[in-house]
Write a protein that holds these residues in place. Structure first.
Motif, PDB file in Angstrom:
ATOM      1  N   TRP A  61       0.869  -1.167   0.000  1.00 50.06           N
ATOM      2  CA  TRP A  61       0.000   0.000   0.000  1.00 50.06           C
ATOM      3  C   TRP A  61       0.907   1.218   0.000  1.00 50.06           C
ATOM      4  O   TRP A  61       1.826   1.318   0.810  1.00 50.06           O
ATOM      5  N   ASP A 108      -6.033   2.670   3.573  1.00 45.76           N
ATOM      6  CA  ASP A 108      -6.901   3.675   2.964  1.00 45.76           C
ATOM      7  C   ASP A 108      -7.379   3.181   1.604  1.00 45.76           C
ATOM      8  O   ASP A 108      -6.591   2.683   0.800  1.00 45.76           O
ATOM      9  N   ALA A 109      -8.679   3.310   1.344  1.00 41.77           N
ATOM     10  CA  ALA A 109      -9.253   2.843   0.073  1.00 41.77           C
ATOM     11  C   ALA A 109      -8.648   3.554  -1.128  1.00 41.77           C
ATOM     12  O   ALA A 109      -8.653   3.026  -2.233  1.00 41.77           O
ATOM     13  N   ARG A 110      -8.095   4.755  -0.916  1.00 42.50           N
ATOM     14  CA  ARG A 110      -7.493   5.500  -2.018  1.00 42.50           C
ATOM     15  C   ARG A 110      -5.996   5.242  -2.180  1.00 42.50           C
ATOM     16  O   ARG A 110      -5.366   5.788  -3.083  1.00 42.50           O
ATOM     17  N   GLY A 124      -6.101   3.033  -6.093  1.00 41.61           N
ATOM     18  CA  GLY A 124      -6.916   2.439  -5.049  1.00 41.61           C
ATOM     19  C   GLY A 124      -8.262   1.971  -5.588  1.00 41.61           C
ATOM     20  O   GLY A 124      -8.410   1.681  -6.779  1.00 41.61           O
ATOM     21  N   ASP A 125      -9.251   1.933  -4.711  1.00 42.76           N
ATOM     22  CA  ASP A 125     -10.595   1.475  -5.087  1.00 42.76           C
ATOM     23  C   ASP A 125     -11.199   2.350  -6.181  1.00 42.76           C
ATOM     24  O   ASP A 125     -11.132   3.570  -6.129  1.00 42.76           O
TER      25      ASP A 125
END
Length: 151
Positions: free
Chosen positions: A75, A86-88, A110-111
């Motif tokens: 990540w 963090d999703a981003r 990310g997502d």
């Protein structure tokens, strides 16, 4: 449960029981290692300057003397104040299959920001190494250190 002594961790290791080791410097955690020999499992987490886990290395014990890399994840956080996972956060995953094939997934945003994957043939011996002896934190030839025993 609290901290284990080196002797207790060594006994758990011999018995194949699960335990964890935190490697630190100046009272800051750097690496978390989770070991469960009876389950053929060893997981390594690298911890960044903000105390977030940012790299995960998942291995399997093949036999009493060899360990192999199964998967790695990373990540990359955009700022110091971003939360762990963090999703981003940009993410990357490497999955190594025992048939000599490795898949890499890259999610730079990310997502919801799209991803790409690629497959590669590899020699399984490249991701196999000897099981480190108790007290050693050598991982796949990427350096070596000794754990200072605590009473």
């Amino acid at each position: 449960m609290g901290a284990l002594s080196t002797a207790a961790a060594r006994e758990r290791d011999r018995a194949g029981e699960q335990y964890a080791v935190v490697l630190s410097s100046d009272d800051r955690p750097l690496v978390l290692v989770e070991i469960a020999r009876a389950s053929h499992y060893c997981s390594i987490w690298l911890i960044d300057e903000e105390d977030r886990r940012h790299v995960h290395i998942d291995t399997r014990l093949l036999d009493e003397t060899h360990i192999t890399l199964r998967e790695m994840r990373s990540w990359t956080y955009s700022a110091a104040d971003r939360p762990e996972f963090d999703a981003r956060a940009a993410r990357k995953r490497w999955e190594i299959r025992q048939n000599g094939y490795m898949w890499i997934w890259d999610e730079p945003g990310g997502d919801g920001e799209g991803s790409r994957s690629t497959g590669h043939e590899i020699d399984p011996e490249q991701v196999r190494t000897e099981v480190p002896r108790f007290g050693s934190c050598r991982v796949f030839g990427n350096g070596h250190c000794e754990i200072t025993p605590q009473p």
